[in-house]
Design a protein around this motif. Structure first.
Motif, PDB file in Angstrom:
ATOM      1  N   PRO A 186      -4.690  -5.048  -3.664  1.00 44.04           N
ATOM      2  CA  PRO A 186      -6.072  -5.286  -4.092  1.00 44.04           C
ATOM      3  C   PRO A 186      -6.584  -4.169  -5.010  1.00 44.04           C
ATOM      4  O   PRO A 186      -6.193  -3.008  -4.874  1.00 44.04           O
ATOM      5  N   ALA A 187      -7.454  -4.540  -5.936  1.00 44.16           N
ATOM      6  CA  ALA A 187      -7.948  -3.610  -6.954  1.00 44.16           C
ATOM      7  C   ALA A 187      -8.676  -2.406  -6.362  1.00 44.16           C
ATOM      8  O   ALA A 187      -8.703  -1.335  -6.972  1.00 44.16           O
ATOM      9  N   ASN A 188      -9.261  -2.569  -5.162  1.00 45.92           N
ATOM     10  CA  ASN A 188      -9.989  -1.439  -4.574  1.00 45.92           C
ATOM     11  C   ASN A 188      -9.058  -0.337  -4.078  1.00 45.92           C
ATOM     12  O   ASN A 188      -9.496   0.777  -3.816  1.00 45.92           O
ATOM     13  N   VAL A 189      -7.762  -0.630  -3.937  1.00 47.48           N
ATOM     14  CA  VAL A 189      -6.798   0.395  -3.531  1.00 47.48           C
ATOM     15  C   VAL A 189      -6.279   1.078  -4.792  1.00 47.48           C
ATOM     16  O   VAL A 189      -5.559   0.482  -5.584  1.00 47.48           O
ATOM     17  N   GLN A 190      -6.687   2.327  -4.975  1.00 52.42           N
ATOM     18  CA  GLN A 190      -6.309   3.078  -6.169  1.00 52.42           C
ATOM     19  C   GLN A 190      -5.139   4.024  -5.923  1.00 52.42           C
ATOM     20  O   GLN A 190      -4.409   4.371  -6.833  1.00 52.42           O
ATOM     21  N   ARG A 191      -5.005   4.457  -4.667  1.00 56.24           N
ATOM     22  CA  ARG A 191      -3.954   5.414  -4.319  1.00 56.24           C
ATOM     23  C   ARG A 191      -3.356   5.027  -2.977  1.00 56.24           C
ATOM     24  O   ARG A 191      -4.062   4.562  -2.087  1.00 56.24           O
ATOM     25  N   ILE A 192      -2.042   5.255  -2.835  1.00 62.29           N
ATOM     26  CA  ILE A 192      -1.347   4.982  -1.589  1.00 62.29           C
ATOM     27  C   ILE A 192      -0.655   6.279  -1.198  1.00 62.29           C
ATOM     28  O   ILE A 192       0.282   6.715  -1.865  1.00 62.29           O
ATOM     29  N   ALA A 193      -1.152   6.918  -0.135  1.00 61.44           N
ATOM     30  CA  ALA A 193      -0.623   8.210   0.287  1.00 61.44           C
ATOM     31  C   ALA A 193       0.384   8.018   1.418  1.00 61.44           C
ATOM     32  O   ALA A 193       0.129   7.289   2.373  1.00 61.44           O
ATOM     33  N   PHE A 194       1.540   8.698   1.291  1.00 61.99           N
ATOM     34  CA  PHE A 194       2.608   8.624   2.286  1.00 61.99           C
ATOM     35  C   PHE A 194       2.655   9.933   3.049  1.00 61.99           C
ATOM     36  O   PHE A 194       2.699  11.004   2.451  1.00 61.99           O
ATOM     37  N   THR A 195       2.648   9.839   4.366  1.00 60.46           N
ATOM     38  CA  THR A 195       2.597  11.037   5.198  1.00 60.46           C
ATOM     39  C   THR A 195       3.673  10.972   6.279  1.00 60.46           C
ATOM     40  O   THR A 195       4.147   9.884   6.638  1.00 60.46           O
ATOM     41  N   ILE A 196       4.045  12.150   6.774  1.00 65.40           N
ATOM     42  CA  ILE A 196       4.924  12.240   7.948  1.00 65.40           C
ATOM     43  C   ILE A 196       4.245  13.180   8.934  1.00 65.40           C
ATOM     44  O   ILE A 196       3.782  14.255   8.561  1.00 65.40           O
TER      45      ILE A 196
END
Length: 193
Positions: free
Chosen positions: A100-110
Motif C-alpha cells: 500500500p502507498a502509505n507504507v514508505q519504508r520497511i524496516a528489518f530487525t533482529i
C-alpha cells in the motif's frame, strides 16, 4: 552477482532490476558458545512505516505471531527457535508491487528473545546477515554482513527497504539497541506490553 553492502550504504533494488516484484529477505545468524545455561532464540521482525517513520497500527508490526502485513504483500515465514543449520534462519516474502502507498519504508530487525533475563546480547552472536533475493529466479541481489560490531545490544535494525522516486532501494543500517524489542517498537511508534 549480489551487491555486497557495508554499513551505511544504499543501493537501488527495482531500478537496477526492472520488472522485479517478488523478493525474499533472508536473515541469518550464528550464536557463539557460552555457558549461560540458556538457549538463544533470535527473532526477526518487520516494521511497516509511513512517511513519519512510524507504524500506523499494530498490524504494521510483522513477526511470527502476526505473519502478514500490508494487505498480504509482506509475509513472515515463521520463527526459527534455534538458528541451527546453514542458510537463512528466517525469511520474509515481499511483493513490492502490492505494498500500500502509505507504507514508505520497511524496516528489518533482529532481536534476542528474553535477552535480559537470559543475560544474552549480540556480542554473543556472529555471522549475522541480511540478503535479498528474487523469489522467482532465487538470484541473490543484495547481501549485507553485519560484522562483529556489537557487544551489549539486544536488538538490531538490520536495514530497510524504502521508496525513492517510485523505485525501491535498500539501506544497510546495522544499528544496535539496548532494551530489546520493546525499545525498538517504541521508536517505531508501537507500544509492546
Amino acid at each position: 552477482m549480489a551487491v555486497s553492502l557495508s554499513k551505511g550504504q544504499k543501493v537501488d533494488l527495482t531500478k537496477s532490476n526492472p520488472g522485479l516484484s517478488n523478493v525474499v529477505v533472508g536473515l541469518g545468524w550464528d550464536t557463539n558458545k557460552y555457558d549461560g545455561g540458556h538457549d538463544f532464540d533470535l527473532d526477526s521482525s518487520v516494521f511497516l512505516l509511513g512517511e513519519n517513520g512510524k507504524v500506523s497500527n499494530d498490524t504494521d508490526f510483522v513477526f511470527y505471531n502476526n505473519p502478514q502485513g500490508a494487505n498480504g504483500s509482506v509475509v513472515h515465514n515463521g520463527d526459527n527457535r534455534t538458528g541451527a543449520g546453514d542458510g537463512d534462519d528466517e525469511q520474509v516474502k515481499i511483493n513490492l508491487t502490492t505494498i500500500p502507498a502509505n507504507v514508505q519504508r520497511i524496516a528489518f530487525t533482529i532481536t534476542i528473545h528474553d535477552a535480559e533475563s537470559r543475560n544474552q546480547n549480540f556480542g554473543q552472536v556472529s555471522n549475522a546477515y541480511a540478503r535479498i533475493f528474487n523469489e522467482t529466479s532465487e538470484e541473490e541481489l543484495i547481501r549485507f554482513d553485519l560484522g562483529e560490531d556489537f557487544s551489549i545490544e539486544t536488538a538490531i535494525v538490520v536495514g530497510e527497504l524504502y521508496r525513492h522516486n517510485g523505485e525501491w532501494k535498500f539501506s544497510a543500517i546495522g544499528s544496535g539497541y539496548q532494551g530489546g524489542l520493546a525499545a525498538l517498537a517504541m521508536d517505531f511508534g508501537l507500544q509492546i506490553g
